[in-house]
Design a protein around this motif. Structure first.
Motif, PDB file in Angstrom:
ATOM      1  N   SER A  23     -14.250   9.958  34.730  1.00  0.00           N
ATOM      2  CA  SER A  23     -13.764   9.088  33.565  1.00  0.00           C
ATOM      3  C   SER A  23     -12.137   8.746  33.507  1.00  0.00           C
ATOM      4  CB  SER A  23     -13.838   9.688  32.067  1.00  0.00           C
ATOM      5  OG  SER A  23     -13.342   9.052  31.037  1.00  0.00           O
ATOM      6  N   ALA A  24     -11.232   9.422  34.085  1.00  0.00           N
ATOM      7  CA  ALA A  24      -9.819   9.115  34.269  1.00  0.00           C
ATOM      8  C   ALA A  24      -9.681   8.308  35.340  1.00  0.00           C
ATOM      9  CB  ALA A  24      -9.141  10.320  34.357  1.00  0.00           C
ATOM     10  N   ALA A  30      -8.203   0.718  36.516  1.00  0.00           N
ATOM     11  CA  ALA A  30      -7.988  -0.238  35.598  1.00  0.00           C
ATOM     12  C   ALA A  30      -6.483  -0.481  35.273  1.00  0.00           C
ATOM     13  CB  ALA A  30      -8.665  -0.173  34.352  1.00  0.00           C
ATOM     14  N   ILE A  31      -5.864   0.697  35.125  1.00  0.00           N
ATOM     15  CA  ILE A  31      -4.341   0.423  35.115  1.00  0.00           C
ATOM     16  C   ILE A  31      -3.790  -0.172  36.325  1.00  0.00           C
ATOM     17  CG2 ILE A  31      -2.044   1.603  34.845  1.00  0.00           C
ATOM     18  CD1 ILE A  31      -3.850   3.482  32.880  1.00  0.00           C
ATOM     19  N   VAL A  58      -6.750  -0.449  28.121  1.00  0.00           N
ATOM     20  CA  VAL A  58      -6.492   0.875  27.955  1.00  0.00           C
ATOM     21  C   VAL A  58      -5.198   0.793  26.871  1.00  0.00           C
ATOM     22  CG1 VAL A  58      -7.310   1.929  29.987  1.00  0.00           C
ATOM     23  CG2 VAL A  58      -4.761   1.290  29.695  1.00  0.00           C
ATOM     24  N   SER A  59      -4.930   1.962  26.246  1.00  0.00           N
ATOM     25  CA  SER A  59      -3.603   1.922  25.484  1.00  0.00           C
ATOM     26  C   SER A  59      -2.426   2.299  26.346  1.00  0.00           C
ATOM     27  CB  SER A  59      -3.793   3.029  24.347  1.00  0.00           C
ATOM     28  OG  SER A  59      -3.813   4.294  25.012  1.00  0.00           O
ATOM     29  N   LYS A  60      -1.458   1.933  25.768  1.00  0.00           N
ATOM     30  CA  LYS A  60       0.158   2.126  26.285  1.00  0.00           C
ATOM     31  C   LYS A  60       0.170   3.640  26.658  1.00  0.00           C
ATOM     32  CE  LYS A  60       3.160  -1.010  25.457  1.00  0.00           C
ATOM     33  NZ  LYS A  60       4.227  -1.677  24.810  1.00  0.00           N
ATOM     34  N   HIS A  66      -0.811   8.651  32.375  1.00  0.00           N
ATOM     35  CA  HIS A  66      -1.118   8.932  33.800  1.00  0.00           C
ATOM     36  C   HIS A  66       0.073   8.769  34.621  1.00  0.00           C
ATOM     37  CE1 HIS A  66      -5.624   8.622  33.939  1.00  0.00           C
ATOM     38  NE2 HIS A  66      -5.531   8.082  32.807  1.00  0.00           N
ATOM     39  N   PHE A  67       1.026   7.665  34.206  1.00  0.00           N
ATOM     40  CA  PHE A  67       2.174   7.396  35.257  1.00  0.00           C
ATOM     41  C   PHE A  67       3.421   7.803  34.772  1.00  0.00           C
ATOM     42  CE2 PHE A  67      -1.477   4.772  36.284  1.00  0.00           C
ATOM     43  CZ  PHE A  67      -1.713   4.779  37.782  1.00  0.00           C
TER      44      PHE A  67
END
Length: 226
Positions: A23-24, A30-31, A58-60, A66-67
């Motif tokens: 899922s992640a 996508a990011i 996705v949300s900010k 993630h990053f």
């Protein structure tokens, strides 16, 4: 304070992003896709995290989870793309060293490399890295290492072998490889780097590459004894 997983970097300073769950993974991809498009279009400074958020769906908060930061996102996305730009370009050392016609083999090799490296997406990435080299010198170091490992390194091995066989006379095979790339692929890359809309058709590509290979062989082809 000890560095956590979000702070981990490789030898070039490129963030190491842990493998996610399925899922992640979808969210992260996508990011990456949204961020790459935005960075290529706007550069680092002008790139909008709001635009990346919108395009990735996705949300900010998810992006930062993630990053960690815009800087780490840029390094991870661009640094991750660099090895893929050279995928499939690795020359076969044995094939080149054993080619019955070295001139034809070198023209074929450098023509294929030029066609791949002049692709619009790769040229956009090249200009992006050049434009941000002062802010992110590690990307320049990574680009150089990737290009060496995937193209120059195998050619150095091939030229060294051909030296031993008496096919070439290159006292410094590593320098000879750099010179071959410079007078073939490099000529065309410079044009496209600074003139993105320059037309380089098949005839022009063939003319530049063939001339460069002939120049290279004029200096390095082994001469018959006597």
């Amino acid at each position: 304070m000890e560095a956590g997983p979000a702070d981990a970097v490789d030898e070039y300073g490129i963030p190491i992003i842990p493998d996610p769950t399925d899922s992640a993974q979808r969210k992260r991809q996508a990011i990456i896709d949204g961020a790459l498009a935005e960075f290529l279009a706007e550069g680092y400074s002008a790139a909008s995290m709001d635009t990346i958020t919108s395009s990735s769906g996705v949300s900010k908060a998810t992006i930062y989870k993630h990053f960690g930061s815009k800087e780490r996102l840029f390094l991870a996305v661009v640094g991750g793309m660099l090895p893929r730009t050279y995928a499939g370009l690795q020359p076969c050392r044995a094939t080149l060293a054993e080619a019955p016609d070295l001139r034809t083999a070198l023209i074929k090799l450098t023509t294929g490399s030029a066609r791949a490296l002049l692709r619009p997406d790769i040229m956009l990435l090249r200009r992006l890295v050049i434009g941000e080299i002062d802010r992110f010198p590690q990307l320049g170091q990574l680009w150089y290492r990737v290009s060496y490992d995937m193209i120059n390194g195998p050619l150095v091995e091939a030229f060294t072998e051909m030296n031993a066989r008496g096919t070439l006379a290159t006292p410094d095979p590593a320098l000879a490889v750099q010179q071959l790339v410079a007078v073939t692929v490099g000529v065309l890359q410079r044009v496209r780097t600074f003139s993105p809309d320059a037309v380089i058709d098949d005839a022009e590509l063939t003319r530049v590459v063939t001339s460069g290979v002939d120049l290279f062989l004029a200096g390095y082809a082994a001469r018959p004894a006597g």
